[in-house]
Design a protein around this motif. Sequence first.
Motif, PDB file in Angstrom:
ATOM      1  N   VAL A 105       0.830  -1.213   0.000  1.00 54.59           N
ATOM      2  CA  VAL A 105       0.000   0.000   0.000  1.00 54.59           C
ATOM      3  C   VAL A 105       0.861   1.259   0.000  1.00 54.59           C
ATOM      4  O   VAL A 105       0.592   2.213  -0.746  1.00 54.59           O
ATOM      5  N   ASN A 106       1.890   1.295   0.833  1.00 50.81           N
ATOM      6  CA  ASN A 106       2.753   2.480   0.902  1.00 50.81           C
ATOM      7  C   ASN A 106       3.377   2.791  -0.452  1.00 50.81           C
ATOM      8  O   ASN A 106       3.501   3.968  -0.837  1.00 50.81           O
ATOM      9  N   LYS A 107       3.776   1.749  -1.180  1.00 52.27           N
ATOM     10  CA  LYS A 107       4.425   1.973  -2.479  1.00 52.27           C
ATOM     11  C   LYS A 107       3.434   2.524  -3.502  1.00 52.27           C
ATOM     12  O   LYS A 107       3.729   3.495  -4.217  1.00 52.27           O
ATOM     13  N   ILE A 108       2.258   1.952  -3.580  1.00 55.39           N
ATOM     14  CA  ILE A 108       1.299   2.411  -4.593  1.00 55.39           C
ATOM     15  C   ILE A 108       0.767   3.805  -4.235  1.00 55.39           C
ATOM     16  O   ILE A 108       0.495   4.621  -5.126  1.00 55.39           O
ATOM     17  N   LYS A 109       0.646   4.114  -2.939  1.00 53.22           N
ATOM     18  CA  LYS A 109       0.174   5.428  -2.515  1.00 53.22           C
ATOM     19  C   LYS A 109       1.246   6.504  -2.710  1.00 53.22           C
ATOM     20  O   LYS A 109       0.968   7.581  -3.247  1.00 53.22           O
ATOM     21  N   LYS A 112       1.652   7.354  -6.227  1.00 51.32           N
ATOM     22  CA  LYS A 112       0.392   7.699  -6.903  1.00 51.32           C
ATOM     23  C   LYS A 112       0.226   6.888  -8.186  1.00 51.32           C
ATOM     24  O   LYS A 112      -0.163   7.402  -9.241  1.00 51.32           O
ATOM     25  N   SER A 113       0.499   5.599  -8.071  1.00 55.70           N
ATOM     26  CA  SER A 113       0.427   4.711  -9.234  1.00 55.70           C
ATOM     27  C   SER A 113      -0.877   3.931  -9.249  1.00 55.70           C
ATOM     28  O   SER A 113      -1.656   3.939  -8.283  1.00 55.70           O
ATOM     29  N   ASP A 114      -1.114   3.251 -10.357  1.00 53.11           N
ATOM     30  CA  ASP A 114      -2.318   2.432 -10.526  1.00 53.11           C
ATOM     31  C   ASP A 114      -2.039   0.959 -10.252  1.00 53.11           C
ATOM     32  O   ASP A 114      -2.926   0.224  -9.808  1.00 53.11           O
ATOM     33  N   ILE A 115      -0.816   0.563 -10.550  1.00 54.35           N
ATOM     34  CA  ILE A 115      -0.388  -0.828 -10.341  1.00 54.35           C
ATOM     35  C   ILE A 115       1.029  -0.809  -9.779  1.00 54.35           C
ATOM     36  O   ILE A 115       1.878  -0.054 -10.253  1.00 54.35           O
ATOM     37  N   THR A 116       1.268  -1.638  -8.784  1.00 49.99           N
ATOM     38  CA  THR A 116       2.630  -1.824  -8.294  1.00 49.99           C
ATOM     39  C   THR A 116       2.940  -3.314  -8.314  1.00 49.99           C
ATOM     40  O   THR A 116       2.114  -4.133  -7.895  1.00 49.99           O
ATOM     41  N   ILE A 117       4.124  -3.643  -8.801  1.00 48.81           N
ATOM     42  CA  ILE A 117       4.556  -5.029  -8.865  1.00 48.81           C
ATOM     43  C   ILE A 117       5.735  -5.229  -7.928  1.00 48.81           C
ATOM     44  O   ILE A 117       6.614  -4.375  -7.826  1.00 48.81           O
ATOM     45  N   ASP A 143      10.142   3.471 -11.250  1.00 51.76           N
ATOM     46  CA  ASP A 143       8.942   4.278 -11.042  1.00 51.76           C
ATOM     47  C   ASP A 143       8.330   4.814 -12.336  1.00 51.76           C
ATOM     48  O   ASP A 143       7.461   5.676 -12.298  1.00 51.76           O
ATOM     49  N   ASN A 144       8.769   4.311 -13.432  1.00 52.93           N
ATOM     50  CA  ASN A 144       8.227   4.803 -14.708  1.00 52.93           C
ATOM     51  C   ASN A 144       8.055   3.670 -15.715  1.00 52.93           C
ATOM     52  O   ASN A 144       8.474   3.761 -16.855  1.00 52.93           O
ATOM     53  N   LYS A 202      -0.305   4.223 -14.634  1.00 59.03           N
ATOM     54  CA  LYS A 202       1.029   4.362 -14.055  1.00 59.03           C
ATOM     55  C   LYS A 202       1.402   3.080 -13.314  1.00 59.03           C
ATOM     56  O   LYS A 202       0.654   2.602 -12.452  1.00 59.03           O
ATOM     57  N   ILE A 203       2.584   2.558 -13.625  1.00 61.74           N
ATOM     58  CA  ILE A 203       3.054   1.301 -13.036  1.00 61.74           C
ATOM     59  C   ILE A 203       4.426   1.528 -12.407  1.00 61.74           C
ATOM     60  O   ILE A 203       5.300   2.129 -13.022  1.00 61.74           O
ATOM     61  N   VAL A 204       4.599   1.052 -11.193  1.00 63.93           N
ATOM     62  CA  VAL A 204       5.900   1.126 -10.518  1.00 63.93           C
ATOM     63  C   VAL A 204       6.215  -0.249  -9.935  1.00 63.93           C
ATOM     64  O   VAL A 204       5.369  -1.148  -9.918  1.00 63.93           O
ATOM     65  N   SER A 205       7.429  -0.403  -9.438  1.00 65.74           N
ATOM     66  CA  SER A 205       7.809  -1.679  -8.826  1.00 65.74           C
ATOM     67  C   SER A 205       8.496  -1.467  -7.493  1.00 65.74           C
ATOM     68  O   SER A 205       9.176  -0.458  -7.277  1.00 65.74           O
ATOM     69  N   GLY A 206       8.299  -2.429  -6.595  1.00 68.49           N
ATOM     70  CA  GLY A 206       8.994  -2.430  -5.323  1.00 68.49           C
ATOM     71  C   GLY A 206      10.327  -3.143  -5.457  1.00 68.49           C
ATOM     72  O   GLY A 206      10.647  -3.703  -6.508  1.00 68.49           O
ATOM     73  N   SER A 207      11.099  -3.143  -4.378  1.00 72.82           N
ATOM     74  CA  SER A 207      12.447  -3.709  -4.447  1.00 72.82           C
ATOM     75  C   SER A 207      12.620  -4.992  -3.654  1.00 72.82           C
ATOM     76  O   SER A 207      13.539  -5.767  -3.917  1.00 72.82           O
ATOM     77  N   GLU A 208      11.730  -5.225  -2.670  1.00 77.67           N
ATOM     78  CA  GLU A 208      11.894  -6.383  -1.801  1.00 77.67           C
ATOM     79  C   GLU A 208      10.665  -7.294  -1.858  1.00 77.67           C
ATOM     80  O   GLU A 208       9.538  -6.815  -1.980  1.00 77.67           O
ATOM     81  N   PRO A 209      10.861  -8.614  -1.746  1.00 76.92           N
ATOM     82  CA  PRO A 209       9.722  -9.534  -1.708  1.00 76.92           C
ATOM     83  C   PRO A 209       9.165  -9.689  -0.294  1.00 76.92           C
ATOM     84  O   PRO A 209       9.932  -9.827   0.658  1.00 76.92           O
TER      85      PRO A 209
END
Length: 324
Positions: A105-109, A112-117, A143-144, A202-209
């Motif tokens: 949640v913190n990453k997508i908020k 301000k993205s629509d999808i985070t992977i 982030d892009n 807008k799609i971004v990605s996190g760094s840790e599983p």
Amino acid sequence: MNKVSVIIPMYNSDKSIRRLLNELSEQTYQNSEYIIVDDGSKDESYSIVKKYIEETHDNRFELYHQENKGVSSARNLGLQHASGEYLIFIDADDKIEKLFIEKYVNKIKSTKSDITIFPINVISSLSSDKDKIVINNSLINKDNITVKDLLSNIFAGYIDTYLFGFIFKRSLWKNVFFNERIAYKEDYLSICTILFNNVNCKIVSGSEPYYWYCDNQFGLSGVYTKKRVEDGLYVSKLIVKKLCSEKSALYGLAVGACLVAELESINFAVDSDDDKLFRKHSDEFINLFKKAKFVSKKTKIKRQIQYFLLKSNLYKISHYLKRK
């Protein structure tokens, strides 16, 4: 605090569901609804969850029951009851870390993205992580990411479409449901559909599983069923057809992905000693090969070798030798 809907389809999960219930209860992010859909379990799964909710009085948990219709139907029922701004999917046989929902949640908020992977930990047993591998890390901390970037990575096989590796704005799922006629690649089809319908999202990605996927087939290869290969090929062809009609730049990569589904069908035909099926999918592979594009040189060379073996009628021999 934005509400998150977490959908958990469940079928015969009495050996793992207690642990998952506790992990959900201990999540650091509190504003969640846990929508558990029992898909006609024949074990004690439903009773375990029902008793847990009655004993804990945790109103975040919602339990639904339906006759056995498959995971797609269970997820669709979950979607009907979801009311959160964000959407996460979990499998009842896996495990999650305490920060799982909070980090998603913190990453997508914050972006301000629509999808985070996010990357995913893959293990063969919930009791040990000694053979852990991490997947879906080809786009770490970016982030892009464009829709084209993500689809390219999916078609190239760098990103798996396991739903638990994503958090979505629930609005993206408006009028999108899981195809209940298929039991394999249903997640692949749904995610591709969302991306096709929202080309500017807008799609971004996190760094840790933060998710631990227990793959009971970990380390095994060549495990096919007729239903699996039929569904996989159906989905791949559907996507190729759509991109062809749109004259998309991604068409060649989608064809490359379709070759993998054709190979699964070919291998199934060889193992089943079905010469008619083998010839059918061999011809399809040969015809599609010329239209395919590949991201990596290694994959291209591999497909060229397979193409040569099929053209020269040597594939069966090669396949048998590989099995030895």
